[in-house]
Design a protein around this motif. Sequence first.
Motif, PDB file in Angstrom:
ATOM      1  N   MET A 156     -32.007  -3.619 -16.074  1.00  0.00           N
ATOM      2  CA  MET A 156     -32.848  -2.634 -15.448  1.00  0.00           C
ATOM      3  C   MET A 156     -32.770  -2.703 -13.925  1.00  0.00           C
ATOM      4  O   MET A 156     -33.534  -2.055 -13.259  1.00  0.00           O
ATOM      5  CB  MET A 156     -34.291  -2.766 -15.918  1.00  0.00           C
ATOM      6  N   ILE A 157     -31.823  -3.480 -13.412  1.00  0.00           N
ATOM      7  CA  ILE A 157     -31.587  -3.481 -11.970  1.00  0.00           C
ATOM      8  C   ILE A 157     -30.400  -2.562 -11.702  1.00  0.00           C
ATOM      9  O   ILE A 157     -29.324  -2.723 -12.286  1.00  0.00           O
ATOM     10  CB  ILE A 157     -31.293  -4.907 -11.441  1.00  0.00           C
ATOM     11  N   GLU A 158     -30.605  -1.590 -10.831  1.00  0.00           N
ATOM     12  CA  GLU A 158     -29.556  -0.665 -10.433  1.00  0.00           C
ATOM     13  C   GLU A 158     -28.932  -1.181  -9.138  1.00  0.00           C
ATOM     14  O   GLU A 158     -29.636  -1.497  -8.188  1.00  0.00           O
ATOM     15  CB  GLU A 158     -30.175   0.719 -10.203  1.00  0.00           C
ATOM     16  N   ILE A 159     -27.596  -1.275  -9.129  1.00  0.00           N
ATOM     17  CA  ILE A 159     -26.856  -1.675  -7.933  1.00  0.00           C
ATOM     18  C   ILE A 159     -26.021  -0.460  -7.542  1.00  0.00           C
ATOM     19  O   ILE A 159     -25.146  -0.033  -8.296  1.00  0.00           O
ATOM     20  CB  ILE A 159     -25.971  -2.899  -8.197  1.00  0.00           C
ATOM     21  N   GLU A 160     -26.340   0.092  -6.372  1.00  0.00           N
ATOM     22  CA  GLU A 160     -25.753   1.373  -5.998  1.00  0.00           C
ATOM     23  C   GLU A 160     -25.493   1.432  -4.498  1.00  0.00           C
ATOM     24  O   GLU A 160     -26.290   0.935  -3.710  1.00  0.00           O
ATOM     25  CB  GLU A 160     -26.750   2.476  -6.395  1.00  0.00           C
ATOM     26  N   ARG A 161     -24.370   2.040  -4.137  1.00  0.00           N
ATOM     27  CA  ARG A 161     -24.077   2.294  -2.727  1.00  0.00           C
ATOM     28  C   ARG A 161     -23.992   3.799  -2.522  1.00  0.00           C
ATOM     29  O   ARG A 161     -23.561   4.529  -3.415  1.00  0.00           O
ATOM     30  CB  ARG A 161     -22.783   1.596  -2.315  1.00  0.00           C
ATOM     31  N   LYS A 162     -24.418   4.240  -1.350  1.00  0.00           N
ATOM     32  CA  LYS A 162     -24.529   5.667  -1.058  1.00  0.00           C
ATOM     33  C   LYS A 162     -23.767   5.994   0.218  1.00  0.00           C
ATOM     34  O   LYS A 162     -23.814   5.235   1.184  1.00  0.00           O
ATOM     35  CB  LYS A 162     -26.017   6.016  -0.910  1.00  0.00           C
ATOM     36  N   GLU A 220     -34.822  -0.050 -11.900  1.00  0.00           N
ATOM     37  CA  GLU A 220     -34.818   1.336 -12.380  1.00  0.00           C
ATOM     38  C   GLU A 220     -35.028   1.342 -13.879  1.00  0.00           C
ATOM     39  O   GLU A 220     -34.361   0.614 -14.610  1.00  0.00           O
ATOM     40  CB  GLU A 220     -33.502   2.038 -12.043  1.00  0.00           C
ATOM     41  N   TRP A 221     -35.969   2.153 -14.310  1.00  0.00           N
ATOM     42  CA  TRP A 221     -36.253   2.362 -15.735  1.00  0.00           C
ATOM     43  C   TRP A 221     -36.208   3.855 -15.983  1.00  0.00           C
ATOM     44  O   TRP A 221     -36.858   4.626 -15.265  1.00  0.00           O
ATOM     45  CB  TRP A 221     -37.626   1.792 -16.070  1.00  0.00           C
ATOM     46  N   GLU A 222     -35.415   4.279 -16.977  1.00  0.00           N
ATOM     47  CA  GLU A 222     -35.283   5.711 -17.248  1.00  0.00           C
ATOM     48  C   GLU A 222     -35.305   5.963 -18.744  1.00  0.00           C
ATOM     49  O   GLU A 222     -34.698   5.217 -19.508  1.00  0.00           O
ATOM     50  CB  GLU A 222     -33.974   6.237 -16.646  1.00  0.00           C
ATOM     51  N   LYS A 223     -36.005   7.027 -19.139  1.00  0.00           N
ATOM     52  CA  LYS A 223     -36.067   7.414 -20.547  1.00  0.00           C
ATOM     53  C   LYS A 223     -35.849   8.917 -20.666  1.00  0.00           C
ATOM     54  O   LYS A 223     -36.389   9.700 -19.876  1.00  0.00           O
ATOM     55  CB  LYS A 223     -37.438   7.081 -21.160  1.00  0.00           C
ATOM     56  N   PRO A 224     -35.078   9.341 -21.673  1.00  0.00           N
ATOM     57  CA  PRO A 224     -34.936  10.777 -21.905  1.00  0.00           C
ATOM     58  C   PRO A 224     -36.242  11.362 -22.455  1.00  0.00           C
ATOM     59  O   PRO A 224     -36.962  10.698 -23.213  1.00  0.00           O
ATOM     60  CB  PRO A 224     -33.823  10.890 -22.945  1.00  0.00           C
ATOM     61  N   ILE A 225     -36.543  12.580 -22.039  1.00  0.00           N
ATOM     62  CA  ILE A 225     -37.668  13.348 -22.580  1.00  0.00           C
ATOM     63  C   ILE A 225     -37.147  14.763 -22.820  1.00  0.00           C
ATOM     64  O   ILE A 225     -36.058  15.117 -22.358  1.00  0.00           O
ATOM     65  CB  ILE A 225     -38.894  13.357 -21.623  1.00  0.00           C
TER      66      ILE A 225
END
Length: 155
Positions: A1-7, A64-69
């Motif tokens: 649940m850890i997002e590692i991202e570069r922008k 980051e935590w994400e769930k479809p709805i």
Amino acid sequence: MIEIERKFLVASEAFKKEAQKSTQIVQGFLNTDPIRTVRIRIKGNQGFITVKGIGNESGTSRFEWEKPISVNEAEQLLSLCEPGMIEKIRYEIQSGKHTIEVDEFFGQNKGLVLAEIELDNENESFLKPDWLGKEVTGDPKYYNAQLSKNPFHLW
């Protein structure tokens, strides 16, 4: 649940020729507090609810935590969001073993184009296409939650 991202900023529209997929996205924020941002998104024909935590010192990693709805649920939740909807088209480009997601913004953020790449660790190397511009990882003004409150056209 850890997002590692570069922008990164995007230096040209050359990415569009390399894109394998593009999807329309509309999103809003139930909460824009950087400690616990709560986002509602409709991406294509799917809804999502996402909670993001505060980033580390470099801004590269965060919870980051994400769930479809359902889209119907997302539409109802979007009506409760803070002012400042984000509208964009997301392009997906394969770059080596990674996918680079390029967001072309519209509405209040028209003219802004950002690229993001998710990594397995903060020091992981990746292929950088020529159209990838200045890195803006960790700069809060480029976070979507901030763009909803301080849009690009006001800069």
